[in-house]
Design an enzyme around this catalytic site. Structure first.
Site, PDB file in Angstrom:
ATOM      1  N   ASN A  27      43.728  65.898 -58.640  1.00 56.42           N
ATOM      2  CA  ASN A  27      44.089  67.061 -57.820  1.00 56.42           C
ATOM      3  C   ASN A  27      42.802  67.644 -57.253  1.00 56.42           C
ATOM      4  OD1 ASN A  27      44.978  69.475 -56.768  1.00 56.42           O
ATOM      5  ND2 ASN A  27      45.494  70.391 -58.748  1.00 56.42           N
ATOM      6  N   TRP A  28      42.580  67.393 -55.971  1.00 57.98           N
ATOM      7  CA  TRP A  28      41.314  67.854 -55.369  1.00 57.98           C
ATOM      8  C   TRP A  28      41.319  69.347 -55.081  1.00 57.98           C
ATOM      9  CZ3 TRP A  28      39.973  63.667 -51.085  1.00 57.98           C
ATOM     10  CH2 TRP A  28      39.850  62.411 -51.712  1.00 57.98           C
ATOM     11  N   LYS A  29      42.491  69.966 -55.170  1.00 59.07           N
ATOM     12  CA  LYS A  29      42.632  71.401 -54.862  1.00 59.07           C
ATOM     13  C   LYS A  29      42.068  71.701 -53.467  1.00 59.07           C
ATOM     14  CE  LYS A  29      42.433  72.362 -59.756  1.00 59.07           C
ATOM     15  NZ  LYS A  29      42.329  73.349 -60.803  1.00 59.07           N
TER      16      LYS A  29
ATOM     17  N   GLY B 172      41.462  67.774 -62.398  1.00 58.42           N
ATOM     18  CA  GLY B 172      40.991  68.674 -61.340  1.00 58.42           C
ATOM     19  C   GLY B 172      39.531  68.397 -61.031  1.00 58.42           C
ATOM     20  N   GLY B 173      38.648  69.193 -61.617  1.00 55.59           N
ATOM     21  CA  GLY B 173      37.213  69.117 -61.323  1.00 55.59           C
ATOM     22  C   GLY B 173      36.634  67.713 -61.364  1.00 55.59           C
TER      23      GLY B 173
ATOM     24  N   HIS C  42      52.225  73.692 -59.966  1.00 59.08           N
ATOM     25  CA  HIS C  42      50.888  73.870 -60.560  1.00 59.08           C
ATOM     26  C   HIS C  42      50.711  75.350 -60.917  1.00 59.08           C
ATOM     27  CE1 HIS C  42      46.574  74.034 -61.063  1.00 59.08           C
ATOM     28  NE2 HIS C  42      46.590  72.728 -61.206  1.00 59.08           N
TER      29      HIS C  42
ATOM     30  N   GLU D 276      48.343  77.302 -60.586  1.00 62.77           N
ATOM     31  CA  GLU D 276      47.695  78.117 -59.543  1.00 62.77           C
ATOM     32  C   GLU D 276      48.720  78.540 -58.490  1.00 62.77           C
ATOM     33  OE1 GLU D 276      44.509  75.369 -58.692  1.00 62.77           O
ATOM     34  OE2 GLU D 276      43.657  75.789 -60.659  1.00 62.77           O
TER      35      GLU D 276
ATOM     36  N   GLY E  70      40.065  74.209 -65.590  1.00 59.77           N
ATOM     37  CA  GLY E  70      38.828  74.639 -64.953  1.00 59.77           C
ATOM     38  C   GLY E  70      37.941  75.484 -65.850  1.00 59.77           C
TER      39      GLY E  70
ATOM     40  N   GLU F 256      49.863  71.173 -68.532  1.00 55.15           N
ATOM     41  CA  GLU F 256      48.533  71.714 -68.280  1.00 55.15           C
ATOM     42  C   GLU F 256      48.439  73.117 -68.868  1.00 55.15           C
ATOM     43  OE1 GLU F 256      46.646  69.715 -64.652  1.00 55.15           O
ATOM     44  OE2 GLU F 256      47.907  71.297 -63.878  1.00 55.15           O
TER      45      GLU F 256
ATOM     46  N   SER G  33      40.632  70.380 -67.965  1.00 52.38           N
ATOM     47  CA  SER G  33      39.262  70.008 -68.331  1.00 52.38           C
ATOM     48  C   SER G  33      39.168  68.614 -68.946  1.00 52.38           C
ATOM     49  CB  SER G  33      38.642  71.066 -69.253  1.00 52.38           C
ATOM     50  OG  SER G  33      38.590  72.317 -68.587  1.00 52.38           O
TER      51      SER G  33
HETATM   52  C1  PEP Z   1      44.249  71.001 -62.649  1.00 49.56           C
HETATM   53  O1  PEP Z   1      44.097  72.052 -62.077  1.00 49.56           O
HETATM   54  O2  PEP Z   1      45.246  70.287 -62.416  1.00 49.56           O
HETATM   55  C2  PEP Z   1      43.228  70.609 -63.636  1.00 49.56           C
HETATM   56  C3  PEP Z   1      43.584  69.837 -64.616  1.00 49.56           C
HETATM   57  O3  PEP Z   1      41.969  71.103 -63.442  1.00 49.56           O
HETATM   58  P1  PEP Z   1      40.644  70.789 -64.327  1.00 49.56           P
HETATM   59  O4  PEP Z   1      40.660  69.333 -64.657  1.00 49.56           O
HETATM   60  O5  PEP Z   1      39.508  71.168 -63.435  1.00 49.56           O
HETATM   61  O6  PEP Z   1      40.760  71.643 -65.545  1.00 49.56           O
END
Ligand code: PEP
Length: 250
Positions: free
Chosen positions: A9-11, A234-235, A96, A98, A174, A168, A213
């Site tokens: 997920n590049w957001k 994500g990141g 998600h 967010e 994050g 999640e 994470s």
């Molecule tokens: C996400 O937002 O889907 C996610 C898992 O982010 P991160 O890996 O950065 O925690």
């Protein structure tokens, strides 16, 4: 055997040029990943078409990060499921945290989106997870159960068979704080048990991804758990090396 999936997920990150470069870098390294692991990337809407071109001919799947809850019309700023399917998306991330938190997405709205996505032949990557205060209050099972029942229990078994679930924990997204493998396994098993209440043996076939994470250094331990079928990343999905480093951890 359930499908192993690693989805990035590049957001709201990267320019179009950077996104195309990242997609090409992922494609260049994809051969390192075991054939049974499905890679999916979810760039921003503006990048979908050029990224689809960049990964053409590879086995990498393309996902949007959201879609509208209507098919077309006077919904300024929204992007319809047909539009994302038209540029080559086979998946769409829905629910998600967010989107739930910053854009007020309710379960009622998510039912509409999940059903529309399925009608148009896309597989939703449906996200659930508890907030820190909910975990601290010991309510995490209750919260995810409700999220599953409110949305996924409205589906037929045939529809459900196309859905990918992503657990999640909001407190791990994050933040650098990952759920321990024990915490993640325990709740993944519970999610599968809840799915089995409605869908019976089909629950054993549904891929449930862990997100929060996840990185190359912790993916192996998480993916070794019997009910964790991959990751929503994500990141670490913003660096091809890290994303592939996670995907080779099965
Ligand atoms: C996400 O937002 O889907 C996610 C898992 O982010 P991160 O890996 O950065 O925690």
């Amino acid at each position: 055997m359930r499908k192993h999936i690693v989805a990035g997920n590049w957001k709201m990150n990267t320019t179009v040029a950077e996104g195309v470069e990242l997609a090409k870098a992922v494609a260049a390294k994809a051969a390192e990943v075991p054939a049974e692991v499905k890679l999916i990337i979810a760039p921003p809407f503006t990048h979908l078409y050029p990224v689809a071109e960049a990964i053409k001919g590879t086995a990498i799947g393309l996902s949007a990060q959201n879609c509208a809850d209507h098919t077309k019309g006077a919904y300024t700023g929204e992007v319809a499921v047909d539009m994302i399917a038209g540029v080559g998306c086979e998946y769409v991330i829905l629910g998600h945290s967010e989107r739930r938190e910053y854009y007020g997405e309710t379960s009622a709205k998510l039912v509409e989106k999940v059903k529309l996505a399925l009608e148009k032949g896309l597989s939703p990557i449906f996200c659930i997870g508890e907030k820190l205060e909910e975990r601290e209050a010991g309510r995490h099972f209750e919260v995810v159960t409700e999220q599953v029942k409110d949305v996924l229990f409205t589906l037929t078994a045939e529809e459900m068979s196309k859905v990918i679930v992503a657990y999640e924990p909001v407190w791990a997204i994050g933040t650098g704080k990952t759920a321990t493998a024990e915490q993640a396994q325990e709740i993944h098993a519970e999610i599968r048990k809840v799915l089995a209440e409605k869908f019976g043996a089909l629950a054993e076939e549904i891929s449930i991804l862990y997100g929060g994470s996840c990185k190359p250094s912790n993916a192996k331990e998480l993916f070794a758990c019997p009910d964790i079928d991959g990751g929503l990343i994500g990141g670490a999905a913003l660096k091809a090396e890290d994303f592939i480093g996670i995907a080779v951890s099965f």
